[in-house]
Design an enzyme around this catalytic site. Structure first.
Site, PDB file in Angstrom:
ATOM      1  N   SER A 298       0.434  -1.007  -0.201  1.00  0.00           N
ATOM      2  CA  SER A 298      -0.034   0.133   0.719  1.00  0.00           C
ATOM      3  C   SER A 298       0.687   1.795  -0.131  1.00  0.00           C
ATOM      4  O   SER A 298       1.306   1.283  -0.827  1.00  0.00           O
ATOM      5  CB  SER A 298      -1.034   0.143   1.077  1.00  0.00           C
ATOM      6  OG  SER A 298      -1.951   0.820   0.750  1.00  0.00           O
ATOM      7  N   ASP A 309       9.020   5.505 -10.964  1.00  0.00           N
ATOM      8  CA  ASP A 309       8.997   5.904 -12.388  1.00  0.00           C
ATOM      9  C   ASP A 309       9.740   6.940 -12.150  1.00  0.00           C
ATOM     10  O   ASP A 309      10.103   7.046 -13.375  1.00  0.00           O
ATOM     11  CB  ASP A 309       7.503   5.672 -12.087  1.00  0.00           C
ATOM     12  CG  ASP A 309       6.850   5.120 -12.403  1.00  0.00           C
ATOM     13  OD1 ASP A 309       7.555   4.133 -12.690  1.00  0.00           O
ATOM     14  OD2 ASP A 309       5.934   4.789 -11.954  1.00  0.00           O
ATOM     15  N   LYS A 323      -1.657  -4.197  -2.953  1.00  0.00           N
ATOM     16  CA  LYS A 323      -2.218  -2.982  -2.486  1.00  0.00           C
ATOM     17  C   LYS A 323      -2.050  -2.156  -2.879  1.00  0.00           C
ATOM     18  O   LYS A 323      -1.897  -1.123  -2.583  1.00  0.00           O
ATOM     19  CB  LYS A 323      -2.657  -3.528  -1.479  1.00  0.00           C
ATOM     20  CG  LYS A 323      -3.717  -2.738  -0.828  1.00  0.00           C
ATOM     21  CD  LYS A 323      -4.375  -2.745   1.195  1.00  0.00           C
ATOM     22  CE  LYS A 323      -5.040  -2.580   1.475  1.00  0.00           C
ATOM     23  NZ  LYS A 323      -5.551  -0.611   1.009  1.00  0.00           N
TER      24      LYS A 323
END
Length: 442
Positions: A298, A309, A323
């Site tokens: 999460s 990224d 999650k």
């Protein structure tokens, strides 16, 4: 206080479902239910009255209703649930990061509460509680027969109230009686240390205090290691079950200068919220390695995904939990709360983590010790019954082994990160090139 299990194996289902939350009210009002729905509700009412009046023993009516509500919510996904007043209070304590208590990390062993470690400068430490002590009685009541949660609840309490512990200690010829006065215990969300020329920071959960603790850790590391000697930082997110979304955004922002950190997308295609970073990298662009495993869930996946990224950090370890959903906490009457999945989140490149997880740039497996071989220590969202299927989810699923050795010398993933930063190991993924950041074009 935490379970020892959380130090070694990730309780990712419980942790992730409890901790990744966004406070607020629901974003839209549901349409009025149709006649068929009301007919079904009438059937429910009939069944409730028959159980209430005819079951072989008188049932607890409050429990019947709570279980019925939870049955409805858990049929949606593993992370939606109803919290009664006690559970809601517990959740608020977890996210706040402080409570009235003694200041010890404990586990259950041989039906007794075993002290893993007393936290520095807390009532327990000042009273002389030692690592390895066994608590046999709490205020005269035998610990045997209690669950770990029951024992922890008894030790927590109002500030300035006293508690008597009966302790069994190796080498002591008789039990030790200690009376301790509870105080406010502030749980450190970030543990850090200096490893010669590297700053190591482990985020254990994302509470209201996480960013402040991280900022303090970075400042202390900078003071302890001259800038020309500092090789970089390791950000350890292994076994981190998640927490507050705003804290995940702030932690990501600490290492980024610009660009999107995460976006959340709800039921309505137009319901998209984007969170962007601001100028200023707290570590001045120093190399960064992020560690993840099957216990990274999460909020920790938001951080790892954003830094990956943006090509700001190299992610090392094994596939994360996967999650990728956001739960809104909606206050209800009588101090209860509804925890409802209201959105999915996406990394800056536009990828969903749900049921997929973060794939490390460099996969490094951590072997299990002999005592854990043969046990299932793999954790992943895709293994949860009734989970929301992610758009990126494949047959491979998400998650991996969730284990971190207690001793740093045995920690292959951590030492691999150290070797990368010191140039003792090389890999095309390190150092990452921010010019090759992968951003969502939508």
């Amino acid at each position: 206080m935490v379970r020892k299990l959380s130090l070694l194996l990730a309780g990712a289902l419980m942790g992730a479902s409890a901790m990744t939350i966004v406070y607020g009210a629901p974003g839209s009002t549901a349409n009025a239910a149709g006649s068929e729905t009301y007919r079904q509700l009438a059937i429910f009412g009939d069944i409730f009255e028959r159980v209430r009046g005819q079951y072989v023993t008188p049932p607890d009516e409050k429990s019947l209703v709570e279980n019925a509500i939870n049955g409805m919510l858990t049929s949606l996904d593993p992370h939606s649930s109803y919290m009664n007043a006690e559970a809601a209070k517990d959740m608020r304590v977890q996210t706040k990061g402080e409570f009235g208590g003694l200041g010890i990390e404990v586990t259950m062993e041989n039906e007794l509460v075993k002290v893993i470690t007393p936290i520095d400068d807390t009532p327990a430490a000042k009273a002389g509680v030692l690592a390895g002590d066994y608590i046999s009685k709490i205020d005269g009541e035998e610990v045997r027969g209690l669950t770990l949660n029951d024992a922890v609840d008894k030790m927590r309490g109002l500030v300035n109230t006293s508690i008597k512990l009966t302790i069994l200690r190796e080498g002591a010829d008789k039990p030790i009686e200690l009376t301790i006065v509870r105080d406010i215990i502030k749980v450190k969300a970030v543990k850090f240390r200096v490893e010669n020329d590297i700053g190591y920071m482990k985020i254990t959960s994302f509470t209201e205090k996480t960013f402040d603790d991280l900022q303090s850790a970075i400042e202390k590391i900078k003071k302890d290691i001259p800038n020309d000697k500092l090789k970089g930082y390791v950000l350890d997110l292994r076994l981190n079950p998640g927490g507050l979304l705003d804290q995940a955004v702030s932690v990501s922002d600490a290492f980024l200068d610009r660009g999107e950190i995460v976006s959340t997308r709800g039921r309505d295609p137009k319901d998209i919220t984007r969170f962007d970073s601001r100028a200023g990298d707290l570590v001045g662009g120093k190399p960064l390695v992020v560690l993840v495993n099957g216990g990274s869930a999460s909020a920790s996946e938001i951080v790892a995904g954003a830094l990956q990224d943006h090509r700001r950090a190299t992610v090392v370890g094994t596939q994360s939990f996967g999650k990728g959903s956001v739960q809104t906490i909606i206050p209800l009457a009588e101090n209860g709360a509804l925890r409802l999945t209201t959105a999915l989140y996406y990394t800056p490149s536009g990828k969903s983590i749900q049921g997929k997880g973060i794939t490390p740039d460099i996969k490094v497996d951590q072997p299990l010790p002999d005592e854990l071989k043969g046990r299932d220590v793999t954790r992943g969202e895709s293994d949860l019954k009734g989970h929301i299927k992610g758009v990126e989810e494949s047959d491979e699923g998400s998650g991996s082994v969730a284990y971190v050795p207690p001793e740093a010398k045995d920690d292959i993933q951590l030492n691999y990160a150290f070797d990368l930063l010191r140039g003792l190991k090389t890999d095309p993924a390190f150092p990452p090139n921010p010019e090759k950041a992968v951003m969502n074009q939508q």
